[in-house]
Design an enzyme around this catalytic site. Structure first.
Site, PDB file in Angstrom:
ATOM      1  CE  LYS A  22     -60.416  27.281  -8.101  1.00  0.00           C
ATOM      2  NZ  LYS A  22     -59.484  28.195  -7.465  1.00  0.00           N
ATOM      3  CG  ASP A  46     -56.222  30.670   1.012  1.00  0.00           C
ATOM      4  OD1 ASP A  46     -55.259  30.497   1.792  1.00  0.00           O
ATOM      5  OD2 ASP A  46     -56.875  29.730   0.516  1.00  0.00           O
ATOM      6  CG  LEU A  79     -56.188  20.799 -13.588  1.00  0.00           C
ATOM      7  CD1 LEU A  79     -56.485  22.189 -14.139  1.00  0.00           C
ATOM      8  CD2 LEU A  79     -54.863  20.294 -14.138  1.00  0.00           C
ATOM      9  N   GLY A  80     -56.701  19.886  -9.062  1.00  0.00           N
ATOM     10  CA  GLY A  80     -56.411  20.146  -7.658  1.00  0.00           C
ATOM     11  C   GLY A  80     -57.675  20.412  -6.893  1.00  0.00           C
ATOM     12  N   GLY A  99     -59.128  22.875  -3.911  1.00  0.00           N
ATOM     13  CA  GLY A  99     -58.829  24.060  -3.115  1.00  0.00           C
ATOM     14  C   GLY A  99     -59.893  24.323  -2.085  1.00  0.00           C
ATOM     15  CB  ALA A 100     -60.280  27.143   0.230  1.00  0.00           C
ATOM     16  CB  VAL A 111     -62.878  19.611  -7.399  1.00  0.00           C
ATOM     17  CG1 VAL A 111     -61.859  18.772  -8.158  1.00  0.00           C
ATOM     18  CG2 VAL A 111     -63.213  18.934  -6.074  1.00  0.00           C
TER      19      VAL A 111
END
Ligand SMILES: *[C@@H]1O[C@H](CO)[C@@H](O)[C@H](O)[C@H]1NC(C)=O
Ligand SMILES: *[C@@H]1O[C@H](CO)[C@@H](O)[C@H](O)[C@H]1NC(C)=O
Ligand SMILES: *[C@@H]1O[C@H](CO)[C@@H](O)[C@H](O)[C@H]1NC(C)=O
Ligand SMILES: *[C@@H]1O[C@H](CO)[C@@H](O)[C@H](O)[C@H]1NC(C)=O
Ligand SMILES: *[C@@H]1O[C@H](CO)[C@@H](O)[C@H](O)[C@H]1NC(C)=O
Ligand SMILES: *[C@@H]1O[C@H](CO)[C@@H](O)[C@H](O)[C@H]1NC(C)=O
Length: 792
Positions: free
Chosen positions: A532, A626, A508-509, A511-512, A515
């Site tokens: 996540k 963030d 899905l994406g 991030g910091a 995945v």
């Protein structure tokens, strides 16, 4: 002391004989009256008025003055409305000339008169009770200390006031007050005990006394005697009794009662009003910013017969106190919860009431919208209890609602959000569990008491109920996963999550923190999940993992993505979230089409509320670190939900709040990150300011390759436009925004405050949320240092 007791004992048997015998005028020192059912009293020489005790229901006795010749015995003055005297209490005109009310045990309840020089007392034919000296001048008079009534010939001096009683038969100090102020010479009426703007007032000043003329008129006179304002203009013949009273509904009324009617038959003719009451419509006069208004919180006022206000509850609400309709209303259902508002939206519906408004209590406004839109935004906002739609403007309001009124002059329509489910009626939040069980018990006992042939049905029913009961509890025990001790979070095995995500395939994406994969939990209502997989956790962060999970698990807000559970197995640290079908705010904002301004307002307010929650309202303060559009996700209703909160700590090194590695995302970072300054909640305020600007302008903070270089850094450009009063440039022809420029300007000013270089100048998220709601004024922001300079 013994002698006083003796006097009383001696007087006692005399009283019943002495008093009814003939009307008396002078009352000699040492006289007294006892509060019992013999109705003893002192009368005026004409017999029109009496001073003594009146029994008030079962509550006790009121020391009062009343019209004695009429059947109603209407009270015009009273001493102890707040504390009734018990049976056996006594009022003494002491030998030293004081008037003292004491209870049956001798404890003093009320007293007047210093005593010096008083030679006798009298109840005059005007209804005035006086303590007088030898020469006949009055040392104390009840007319100078009015209760709720004024009488012909009575004068209200500056800084005296009359206070309404609490209700028709409760003489406690009530909710309204009429006073003549010395500071400006004006007469005004206001609510008590909370004083705010008057609901009725004179404005020409010069008032020195309020005079009730014997012939009927009640007027405000200047010091030189000239009439400056006529409050009541009726003329009344001397064949009538008169009184004027500030009644418990807050209205000042003048009444007459024909004397001969009372003389002839003794049949009650009743008091009838003279002249128009003041104010003529109390429902529409009330508009105070403090307090509940005429009818109490959440109720509305409607003018009935004889200009009397009636207090009513909106459909779905009922009286707080059924014996006191002026004490406000409460909803009959559990208000929409903000924890799972998304799930609850269809559990509520709208009741409509025309010509109804609660003029204050609004926190958000939409212009140029229709009724459907207005109803929808209220239904989908857990904070909204009522929306008002009038001439294309929609106001969202939250409880407590004040100054409610229904009147043809109001116009528009109130949309009242009520629960669809009648079974939640009257369930108090604390006892809801017990109440859920009640129907089962009733069903069970009914069946038990009937024929044994129904045993089979009984067994089936019990099975059914047992099944349902367990079904209801399901969310707490999904698949028998162990429940985290701190919350309702689930603990997953790595294998379960591998299966759920099909081997971590659908990304899905990134991030910091690692995945994010899409997954499906079979046989769970919440079937779609976002998984996540954390990377790069420091060893300290690893140790903190469990603690952090419990902190996050305890956060619960409608604008936060819900953490369903986690996996902590070997090297694996995985978080399981609700799946958000509408992606992130970044896609929404920077995608092709420009989203509606009103939706963007809602998102801004939602993000602000969730940050306020993380900073100030959750059990443990959480700094997000963030905030950016990529971390703000949108659910199916496009409600903003913040993700990735509470994770920053896992990636920090050291315990201090100064970070050696810069976290967060360039462009949204507060200057303190680059300067080894302490990190506080104000870093989130800064990031929020940038996101707010992006929401206003539907573009990224930094956009390179623009024709106009001045527009490259959004925050600089917007400040310039604001400074030059050219905010029209930033709305880019957006019709909705052009119609709402006042808010656009306010939002820009808020954003400018948020991105101040000095963290101490930035407002708290609470202040930000209040400014966004319009609950707090926004002052002129100083120039924020430019983004470029803050990179140094
Ligand atoms: C006192 O007044 C009450 C109510 O007005 C009446 O019922 C009662 O008979 C009176 N008692 C005497 C002794 O007059
Ligand atoms: C009442 O007392 C005053 C002063 O003692 C006296 O002047 C007056 O005449 C008395 N009135 C009556 C009616 O007894
Ligand atoms: C009158 O109303 C007040 C205020 O609600 C209350 O405290 C008091 O108990 C009431 N008195 C009586 C006699 O009902
Ligand atoms: C007040 O009443 C007196 C008679 O008692 C009358 O002469 C006078 O005109 C009245 N004043 C006003 C302003 O009505
Ligand atoms: C009395 O006072 C009022 C207000 O100060 C003023 O307008 C009016 O002219 C005065 N009248 C006389 C007769 O002095
Ligand atoms: C709930 O009550 C309202 C009004 O009394 C009624 O119209 C509605 O049908 C009821 N709904 C249910 C589900 O019983």
């Amino acid at each position: 002391m013994a002698s006083t007791t003796l006097t009383v004992l001696l007087l006692l048997p005399l009283l019943p004989f002495a008093i009814p015998a003939q009307a008396q005028s002078n009352i000699t020192l040492g006289s007294s009256l006892i509060a019992d059912d013999r109705n003893s009293s002192w009368k005026s020489s004409s017999g029109d008025f009496a001073f003594g005790f009146q029994r008030i229901g079962n509550g006790g006795f009121l020391l009062a003055i009343w019209f004695d010749k009429i059947p109603e015995k209407t009270v015009i003055w009273f001493a102890n409305g707040d504390k009734l005297a018990p049976q056996g209490s006594k009022v003494d005109l002491t030998r030293t000339g004081s008037l003292v009310l004491s209870d049956h045990k001798g404890e003093q309840l009320w007293a007047r008169g210093t005593g010096t020089g008083v030679s006798h007392a009298a109840i005059l034919d005007t209804g005035n009770f006086v303590l007088a000296d030898q020469t006949g001048s009055n040392l104390w008079e009840s007319f100078n200390e009015p209760s709720d009534t004024i009488m012909p010939t009575q004068v209200l001096d500056q800084d005296t006031k009359i206070v309404s009683r609490y209700s028709a038969m409760n003489y406690s100090r009530g909710r309204f007050e009429l006073s003549l102020q010395s500071k400006d010479g004006n007469l005004n009426m206001h609510t008590r005990p909370v004083y705010d703007d008057a609901y009725w007032y004179t404005s020409q000043g010069y008032g020195y006394q309020l005079i009730f003329n014997r012939t009927g008129p009640i007027y405000l006179a200047a010091k030189n005697g000239s009439v400056v304002y006529t409050m009541m203009s009726g003329t009344v013949s001397s064949t009538n009794y008169q009184r004027a009273v500030l009644e418990y509904d807050g209205v000042f009324r003048q009444y007459v009662y024909p004397k001969d009617a009372s003389l002839s038959s003794g049949r009650s003719m009743g008091w009838s009003p003279v002249a128009s009451p003041v104010p003529s419509n109390i429902c529409t006069s009330m508009r105070q910013s403090i307090g509940a208004g005429t009818c109490g919180w959440n109720s509305y006022c409607i003018l009935g017969d004889n200009q009397r206000p009636k207090c009513r509850c909106p459909l779905g609400y009922s009286y707080m106190d059924p014996s006191d309709e002026m004490n406000g209303c409460k909803p009959d259902f559990l208000p929409q919860s903000c924890d799972k508002a998304m799930l609850e939206t269809d559990l509520f519906r709208i009741n409509e009431m025309i010509n109804t408004d609660w003029p204050l209590s609004d926190y958000e406004r939409y212009d140029n919208v229709d009724e459907d839109f207005c109803a929808q935004v209220c239904l989908s906002d857990c904070l909204c209890d009522v929306a008002i739609i009038r001439d294309g403007t929609c106001w969202k309001k939250k409880m407590p609602l004040s100054n409610g009124k229904m009147d043809p002059s109001v116009g528009g329509k109130a949309l009242i959000k009520v629960s669809k489910d009648n079974s939640t009626l009257n369930i108090p939040p604390a006892g809801s569990k017990k109440d859920k069980n009640r129907p089962m018990i009733i069903v069970g006992s009914v069946i038990l008491s009937s024929s044994a042939a129904l045993n089979l049905i009984l067994i089936l029913l019990i099975l059914l109920i047992w099944f349902r009961f367990n079904h209801d509890k399901k969310p707490e025990t999904v698949h028998g996963h162990p429940i985290n001790r701190f919350s309702s979070m689930l603990s997953f095995t790595y294998e379960e999550l591998r299966v759920a995500t099909g081997g971590f395939t659908e990304e899905l994406g990134k991030g910091a923190f690692g995945v994010v994969y899409k997954g499906v939990l079979t046989s769970n209502e919440r079937s779609l999940i976002a998984v996540k997989v954390l990377e790069k956790i420091t060893s300290e962060g690893d140790r903190e993992f469990k603690n952090e999970m419990s902190t996050i698990g305890r956060t619960n807000h409608r604008n936060l993505v819900e953490l369903i559970g986690f996996c902590e197995e070997g090297q694996h640290r995985i978080l399981v979230y609700d799946f958000m079908p509408n992606g992130s705010l970044a896609d929404f904002l920077f995608g092709g089409s420009r989203p509606s301004w009103f939706k963007r307002i809602e998102i801004a307010c939602g993000v602000a509320r969730s940050l306020l929650y993380l900073h100030e309202e959750s059990s443990k303060q959480i700094i997000h670190c963030d905030i950016k559009p990529q971390n703000i996700l949108l659910d199916e209703c496009l409600t903003a939900k913040i993700s990735d909160f509470g994770l920053a700590k896992l990636l920090m090194t050291g315990q201090t709040r100064t970070m050696t590695v810069v976290r967060g995302t360039k462009g949204y970072l507060a200057p303190e990150w680059f300067r080894s300054l302490p990190i506080s909640v104000k870093v989130d305020v800064y990031s929020f300011g940038i996101v707010l600007l992006e929401l206003i302008c539907c573009r990224k903070n930094c956009e390179f390759g623009l024709k106009d270089e001045a527009q490259m850094i959004l925050s600089d450009w917007v400040y310039d436009c604001y400074h030059k009063e050219e905010l029209g440039l930033i709305v880019d022809g957006d019709e909705e925004m052009i119609g709402d420029m006042k808010r656009v300007r306010r939002f820009v000013m808020i954003a400018m405050w948020c991105i101040q270089e000095d963290p101490s100048l930035r407002p708290s998220m609470k202040k930000v949320a209040q400014m966004l709601d319009g609950a707090v004024e926004v002052s002129v922001p100083p120039e924020p240092a430019s983004f470029i300079s803050s990179l140094q």
